[in-house]
Enzyme design. Structure first.
Site, PDB file in Angstrom:
ATOM      1  N   GLY A 243      75.554  40.347  31.703  1.00  9.91           N
ATOM      2  CA  GLY A 243      74.117  40.503  31.554  1.00  9.91           C
ATOM      3  C   GLY A 243      73.473  39.225  31.047  1.00  9.91           C
ATOM      4  N   HIS A 244      73.903  38.098  31.621  1.00  9.67           N
ATOM      5  CA  HIS A 244      73.353  36.802  31.226  1.00  9.67           C
ATOM      6  C   HIS A 244      73.691  35.749  32.285  1.00  9.67           C
ATOM      7  CE1 HIS A 244      77.502  36.706  29.605  1.00  9.67           C
ATOM      8  NE2 HIS A 244      77.453  35.440  30.000  1.00  9.67           N
ATOM      9  N   ALA A 245      73.120  34.578  32.088  1.00 10.73           N
ATOM     10  CA  ALA A 245      73.451  33.393  32.883  1.00 10.73           C
ATOM     11  C   ALA A 245      73.652  32.251  31.896  1.00 10.73           C
ATOM     12  CB  ALA A 245      72.324  33.060  33.858  1.00 10.73           C
TER      13      ALA A 245
END
Length: 136
Positions: free
Chosen positions: A52-54
């Protein structure tokens, strides 16, 4: 450089077959970067979503050491789902690609080989912020 899902790569990890059990080895020439951090996800509860991130700069290689899981990847325009289920295949994720990991099978283990140590400022944790970052 604007990365896209077309920049994803599968990494073949050398596999030494032996009747007593196989061995896979990751050395400096397997990945296009030096490994600065290693961690793994395990005992992930049914229905849980990880990631749930980059990352702004970090590259990662994900490997299903045991079991399987899905990786949802988004470059700000396109999205793809990849199932990882082989301990001798890695998924190289370049920087600026949103990732979510889900559908972990019972007993699965996800190994992550990262190009840098943990730096909170490298994370983009909100998808709307990620879309704005990609629009630069």
């Amino acid at each position: 450089m604007k990365t896209t899902i077309d920049d994803l790569k599968f990494i073949d990890i050398p596999k030494i077959i032996d009747h007593r059990g196989n061995i896979s080895v990751i050395e400096n020439d397997v990945l296009p970067y030096d490994i600065k951090r290693v961690y793994y996800l395990y005992d992930v509860p049914s229905g849980a979503v990880r990631g749930g991130h980059a990352h702004k700069n970090l590259y990662q290689c994900l490997i299903a050491l045991s079991g399987s899981f899905d990786v949802l990847l988004n470059d700000g325009v396109n999205e793809i789902r990849i199932t990882l289920n082989k301990p001798n295949k890695g998924l190289l994720i370049p920087n600026a690609i949103w990732r979510e990991l889900e559908d972990f099978s019972s007993g699965s283990v996800c190994l992550v080989l990262a190009s840098d140590v943990y730096k909170e400022e490298d994370y983009i944790r909100d998808f709307h912020d990620f879309k704005s970052y990609k629009a630069y």
